[in-house]
Design an enzyme around this catalytic site. Structure first.
Site, PDB file in Angstrom:
ATOM      1  NE  ARG A  94       3.153  12.533  13.034  1.00 46.25           N
ATOM      2  CZ  ARG A  94       3.421  11.228  13.249  1.00 46.25           C
ATOM      3  NH1 ARG A  94       4.281  10.544  12.643  1.00 46.25           N
ATOM      4  NH2 ARG A  94       2.393  10.784  14.061  1.00 46.25           N
ATOM      5  CB  THR A 365      10.095   6.522  16.708  1.00 45.00           C
ATOM      6  OG1 THR A 365       8.846   6.492  16.409  1.00 45.00           O
ATOM      7  CG2 THR A 365      10.555   8.046  16.383  1.00 45.00           C
ATOM      8  CB  THR A 383       8.834   7.915  13.362  1.00 47.10           C
ATOM      9  OG1 THR A 383       8.007   6.662  13.423  1.00 47.10           O
ATOM     10  CG2 THR A 383       7.481   8.789  12.840  1.00 47.10           C
ATOM     11  CG  ASP A 407       0.837   7.588  14.991  1.00 50.61           C
ATOM     12  OD1 ASP A 407       0.693   6.689  15.829  1.00 50.61           O
ATOM     13  OD2 ASP A 407       2.064   8.431  14.955  1.00 50.61           O
ATOM     14  CB  SER A 436       3.697  12.968  16.170  1.00 48.43           C
ATOM     15  OG  SER A 436       5.108  12.489  17.068  1.00 48.43           O
ATOM     16  CB  SER A 437       3.976  10.146  21.392  1.00 48.23           C
ATOM     17  OG  SER A 437       2.980   9.807  21.423  1.00 48.23           O
TER      18      SER A 437
END
Length: 554
Positions: A94, A365, A383, A407, A436-437
């Protein structure tokens, strides 16, 4: 990760039980949004590479062939389940907040999501490197080579990519001259299916990564080019931020659901925690007592989703900066949550706020799933945030900047009914990874892989994966049906239930509204998945909501 797929209100298709057959193979499978990249990965498997080798090759290929989300300027997560009896592991690549970032970067509304300041420190190249060092069996250079060729020689774009490029180049959607130079046609005409897209600068950058290794991207010429881009555009990322970036290997979250074992993403992904909490709550109910798209089932799942997203807002963030309460994924907590669900009435979201004050006031994403002939499985989601990220290309380097800083929770302490979250766990701190999702997920049964799945779609990602899991594990749908049928999404705020249309949906929606749900139309992301049957046959299902391909090894 907002996305054009996330709340795209169009003439929505009607989703019925799918008659589509899956693609089958016993020698390996790659399923992703881009057919060219799927074939790149399948060839790596056919040539004796393992699932991580193929995943690395697919990720670099999609950086060329799916530029709205595939990337080397973004970040993501890779969930890996080896085939040798060893525990699954998780690679966190990430993006991170630059050292110059402040908690109130977006608080006054003056920082645009299409600005240089919206970019986090990219992690993709370091993440793929870490996974390859741990599990790769093929030379790094060989895995990047297909992407180099696709960028330098060009490739014939298909209709969906032509449409996306034409849309993003429309007036007002990006003013970045370099982006427009790279992705616009020289004569100014619109893209058509079959046209060739060449990305020479990106090809040079990828060739350097292939030849000199990932460190070259973070300390060599691309770092100099990114640093210069930031200085010219008023951005925050420096050469020191790039040199200091590190991907991390983390322990996945694990749980059980009706006899299946679930391997899921840990923070800073919220997806794994949310999925395990949701499944634990659903396990308290006889889900199959009603048809999948009945009023009762949709209401139950919506009420679970509502509560899961409420907990996500209060508790989840980067665990290098906070401790996530372990009770969220326990069966005991799930029983307490289940007891708050009224089977006949929607719960107003605001009533669940608790200590979270409520103020008066989609990203892009892509996911791919891989399994090799030995059962070694990879679920990868990465993403740029919005479609084509910040819509800024780094001059001379050819890659697009993410806008992942958006985000983070934008206004500290301010959570709104429209969906903005301001709670502390996901506020900006230098070096911190934004929540994050993304929800890469692997399901096993009896110690063997059973399902590899994930999705794009911003906050809808979690609920897309949840729907695929319920369709597969509760309703025993075929792989393509589990991916194709209508889905639903509730994220606490805004207090609305998004439902894809299906045969008979008008009557069902009317009854849901009578129960207190505010129902809206929406389309969710593409859940490219692989299901494995007891004979060892891999069934690949590319989501029909978008172009994609399941590429099986012959």
């Amino acid at each position: 990760m907002r996305t054009l797929l996330t709340l795209l209100v169009l003439a929505l298709p009607v989703f019925a039980q799918s008659p589509r057959p899956p693609v089958e193979s016993k020698n390996g499978m790659v399923v992703c949004v881009c057919p060219l990249a799927a074939d790149v990965g399948a060839k790596v498997l056919a040539d004796g590479g393992n699932a991580v080798d193929a995943a690395v090759a697919v990720a670099f290929a999609e950086a060329v062939t799916w530029p709205e989300a595939g990337n080397i300027g973004g970040g993501g997560f890779m969930l890996v389940r080896p085939n040798d009896g060893k525990d699954a592991t998780f690679f966190d690549y990430r993006e991170t907040a630059p050292a110059a970032a402040t908690k109130t970067l977006f608080a006054d509304g003056t920082t645009d999501w299409r600005s240089h300041k919206s970019a986090g420190v990219p992690g993709t190249v370091r993440g793929l490197e870490l996974a390859h060092k741990r599990f790769g069996s093929k030379p790094w250079k060989d895995l990047v080579a297909p992407a180099v060729m696709l960028a330098k020689d060009g490739f014939a774009i298909d209709g969906p990519l032509a449409k996306r490029l034409n849309d993003i180049l429309a007036d007002g959607k990006t003013t970045n001259a370099e982006f427009r130079r790279i992705f616009g046609k020289a004569d100014g005409s619109k893209w058509q299916a079959g046209d060739t897209l060449r990305q020479t600068n990106l090809g040079t950058t990828l060739a350097g990564i292939a030849e000199h290794g990932p460190a070259w991207f973070y300390t060599g010429p691309p770092a100099e080019q990114l640093d210069a881009e930031m200085k010219d555009g008023g951005g925050l990322i420096t050469k020191a931020d790039l040199a200091g970036y590190a991907a991390k290997e983390r322990k996945p979250l694990t749980g059980t659901y009706r006899g299946y074992d679930i391997v899921a993403a840990p923070p800073p992904s919220s997806g794994g925690t949310a999925i395990l909490e949701a499944l634990n709550v659903l396990e308290q109910f006889d889900v199959k007592a009603h048809p999948r798209h009945s009023v009762e089932t949709i209401h139950l799942i919506a009420e679970v989703q509502r509560r899961v997203f409420r907990d996500r807002a209060e508790f989840l963030g980067d665990t290098d900066f906070l401790t996530v309460p372990p009770h969220l994924t326990t069966k005991e907590y799930a029983k307490k949550v289940a007891a708050t669900i009224d089977p006949n009435k929607a719960t107003p979201s605001e009533s669940l706020a608790g200590t979270i004050p409520i103020a008066e006031t989609g990203g892009n994403t892509t996911h791919f799933s891989v399994i090799d002939k030995t059962g070694f499985a990879v679920s990868n989601t990465y993403t740029l945030e919005n479609n084509f990220g910040s819509r800024i290309a780094v001059r001379g380097a050819g890659f697009i900047l993410n806008n992942e800083m958006t985000d983070f929770n934008p206004i500290p302490g301010t959570t709104t009914r429209t969906g903005k979250i301001g709670t502390e766990p996901n506020q900006i701190v230098p070096g911190k990874r934004m929540l994050s999702s993304m929800t890469p997920t692997i399901v096993t049964k009896g110690g063997q892989p059973y399902l590899v799945t994930g999705s794009p779609g911003g906050r809808t990602i979690i609920n897309t994966v949840l729907c695929v899991l319920v369709n597969t594990l509760d309703y025993d749908m075929s792989p393509t049906a589990a991916v194709d049928v209508a889905r639903q999404h509730h994220q606490w705020f805004p207090d609305q239930l998004a439902v894809e249309k299906f045969p008979g949906s008008d009557d069902v929606i009317a009854k849901l509204k009578a129960m207190g749900h505010k129902v809206v139309d929406a389309k969710q992301g593409d859940a490219h998945s692989i299901r494995i049957d007891p004979t060892g046959t891999f069934s690949g299902a590319a989501d029909k909501r978008i172009n994609g391909k399941a590429s099986g090894v012959k």
